[in-house]
Design an enzyme around this catalytic site. Sequence first.
Site, PDB file in Angstrom:
ATOM      1  N   PHE A  88       4.969  -2.601  -5.564  1.00 53.99           N
ATOM      2  CA  PHE A  88       4.863  -1.804  -6.785  1.00 53.99           C
ATOM      3  C   PHE A  88       3.754  -0.752  -6.687  1.00 53.99           C
ATOM      4  O   PHE A  88       3.788   0.264  -7.370  1.00 53.99           O
ATOM      5  CB  PHE A  88       4.624  -2.717  -7.991  1.00 53.99           C
ATOM      6  CG  PHE A  88       5.618  -3.839  -8.085  1.00 53.99           C
ATOM      7  CD1 PHE A  88       6.978  -3.575  -7.999  1.00 53.99           C
ATOM      8  CD2 PHE A  88       5.202  -5.156  -8.218  1.00 53.99           C
ATOM      9  CE1 PHE A  88       7.906  -4.612  -8.061  1.00 53.99           C
ATOM     10  CE2 PHE A  88       6.124  -6.195  -8.284  1.00 53.99           C
ATOM     11  CZ  PHE A  88       7.477  -5.926  -8.206  1.00 53.99           C
ATOM     12  N   ARG A  94      -7.340 -12.148  -1.447  1.00 53.11           N
ATOM     13  CA  ARG A  94      -7.301 -11.571  -2.800  1.00 53.11           C
ATOM     14  C   ARG A  94      -8.340 -12.228  -3.711  1.00 53.11           C
ATOM     15  O   ARG A  94      -8.846 -11.614  -4.638  1.00 53.11           O
ATOM     16  CB  ARG A  94      -5.890 -11.653  -3.391  1.00 53.11           C
ATOM     17  CG  ARG A  94      -5.342 -13.049  -3.567  1.00 53.11           C
ATOM     18  CD  ARG A  94      -3.838 -13.007  -3.885  1.00 53.11           C
ATOM     19  NE  ARG A  94      -3.219 -14.302  -3.683  1.00 53.11           N
ATOM     20  CZ  ARG A  94      -2.750 -15.069  -4.679  1.00 53.11           C
ATOM     21  NH1 ARG A  94      -2.835 -14.669  -5.925  1.00 53.11           N
ATOM     22  NH2 ARG A  94      -2.202 -16.233  -4.403  1.00 53.11           N
ATOM     23  N   GLU A 106       3.378   1.267 -13.217  1.00 56.75           N
ATOM     24  CA  GLU A 106       2.538   1.618 -12.075  1.00 56.75           C
ATOM     25  C   GLU A 106       2.308   3.122 -11.955  1.00 56.75           C
ATOM     26  O   GLU A 106       1.253   3.568 -11.502  1.00 56.75           O
ATOM     27  CB  GLU A 106       3.171   1.092 -10.781  1.00 56.75           C
ATOM     28  CG  GLU A 106       3.261  -0.428 -10.702  1.00 56.75           C
ATOM     29  CD  GLU A 106       4.409  -1.023 -11.522  1.00 56.75           C
ATOM     30  OE1 GLU A 106       5.276  -0.252 -11.994  1.00 56.75           O
ATOM     31  OE2 GLU A 106       4.437  -2.248 -11.708  1.00 56.75           O
TER      32      GLU A 106
END
Lengths: 300, 313
Positions: free
Chosen positions: B81, B8, B56
């Site tokens: 999510f 990430r 979201e």
Amino acid sequence: MLLYNVGVTMMPSESKKQSKTPTDNSNVGVFSSDEDLAAVCKRLRRDIVTMIGKAGSGHPGGSLSAVEIVVTLYWKVLHHKPADPAWPDRDRFILSKGHAAPVIYAALAECGYFPKSELDTLRKIDSHLQGHADRTSTPGVEMSSGSLGQGLSFAVGAALAGRLDSQSWHVYALLSDGECDEGQTWEAAMSAAMFKVDNLTAIVDKNSIQLSGFTKDIMNLDPLNKKFESLGWHVIEIDGHDLKQVLDALERARTVKGRPTVIIAHTVKGKGVSFMENNVDFHGKAPNPEQLEQALKELA
Amino acid sequence: MAEEIAPREVYGKTLVELGRENPDIVVLDADLFPSTMTRYFKDAFPERFLEVGIAEQNMVGIACGLAANGKIPFASTFAVFGTSRCFDQIRVSVAQAKLNVKIVVTHSGLTVGEDGASHQALEDLALICSLPGFTVIVPADAVETAQAIRAVAAHKGPCYVRLVRGKLPVILDDSYRFEIGKAYTLRKGKDATIMAIGTMVAPALEATSMLANEGIDCRVLNMSTLKPIDEAAIIKAAQETGAIVTAEEHQEHGGLASTVSRVTAKHHPVPMVFVAVKDKFGMSGKPAELLEKYGLTAKDIAEAVKETLKRKV
């Protein structure tokens, strides 16, 4: 399957590159008409009940309630080119209440996006007029909708894209009052105010009926104006069948700066056909042949 | 010991490079930019970064409006999510509409760790792979992540990239060239093939060392593009090695096991064993403890290979 080259289905970077060839940045081809709007509205209503009657299914109530809004937009407000649906400078019209596709199909056909005879193919196999609006099937349809509550988010994204590119085109989103039950509508409403997207106008077709009853009984939305106001929106309330009020509101909305505008249009579900008006049954039911005949008589 | 880098982290930095190269790159996040590492893009290009709050569904919808008007939106949040929370929006607004939206999620799988079951996406790949037209990528390390992010930015159409919370050992070198839809042979072998994705690629390689000590020579394929799957590589492995083990930090249903089995069932059935989560939710714990408890270690992969060999004719 498709009879038309649907410009808007091209992927963005493609459409950008290709915009120089098939699309034309001049105002040549921009739709204009001097026809009396009341007559256009009546014609659209006939188109709507006829295509739904022929299809044998569909949503007449919420299509008929939005006729004056849609006609004023397509005939007087939107900059658009029927021969070039992907024209980069066009105003964007987002149909969030995707079940009202027939009112848009009628308007697009009347404007010349595709032949009117195509309206007879509504909801039939391999037709480019799907039961709910679909951007990959129909020239002039910006968004695939039908699952309620998603259009205002899309419209916020479109407005932000226009602002990032310093474009002057405006985004209009047509919502139903019933779909204001969906939480996403309010997520989008909050973000539109937060991002101060003043190139966005939402119109709520407040016909006060949803599939299984009156909105006040199913999930009360009132006071709807205060809900939008409290989130930071500029609110205009009108009679959604008064053509002058609709045009005035849409023109005023475009001048509001620093915040989004919502036009709450009070309408009558099934407007124009006596037995469909304020009748929950005609939210999602087609007229039978006798009813169609009766409806067309009333709309003659 | 190989160097360990959090994919990430690499995602965040690659976004900044892409942002510099292409003014149409826009990044959206749902109150998780310090974790998804879109923070780097936020700092570099604040005008092209959209914080949508904990919303979201709206994030996906806004991304669609941007994509339909020439932008290349990257929407990021945690895997749970970014998929199940907004699946209908991804289904109708993104996939059915064929829009050029990139969903890049972090914190997938059990290795989220202590946050527990609600935060451990083990079904996200099943959901996303079920949608027509989606490209689905699970990078194995930092090197592949950087290249995969560039590849999805260049690819026209909806894409899903699944990253994890933790650091992963770097197993690919700079000569590696990621290509959408191509499996990559990390180790040649003739007795069986281990096909792995994401966090399970390094343990798959470790398993081959254990097996080599017992005279078992395993092929290892990095199946980083889950969709469209590299059918040719799977058929070749089935024909040449006659046994397949899949390994993923995901439910057995709907991810790598299902995808590979569909290919072998149609083209060349061979004995298979699936190293995956067996129809269970996750729980709190340290990542290593969880991987052991759920049977997702190098040892489990090695055992699985031996089981397939018993059934091999």
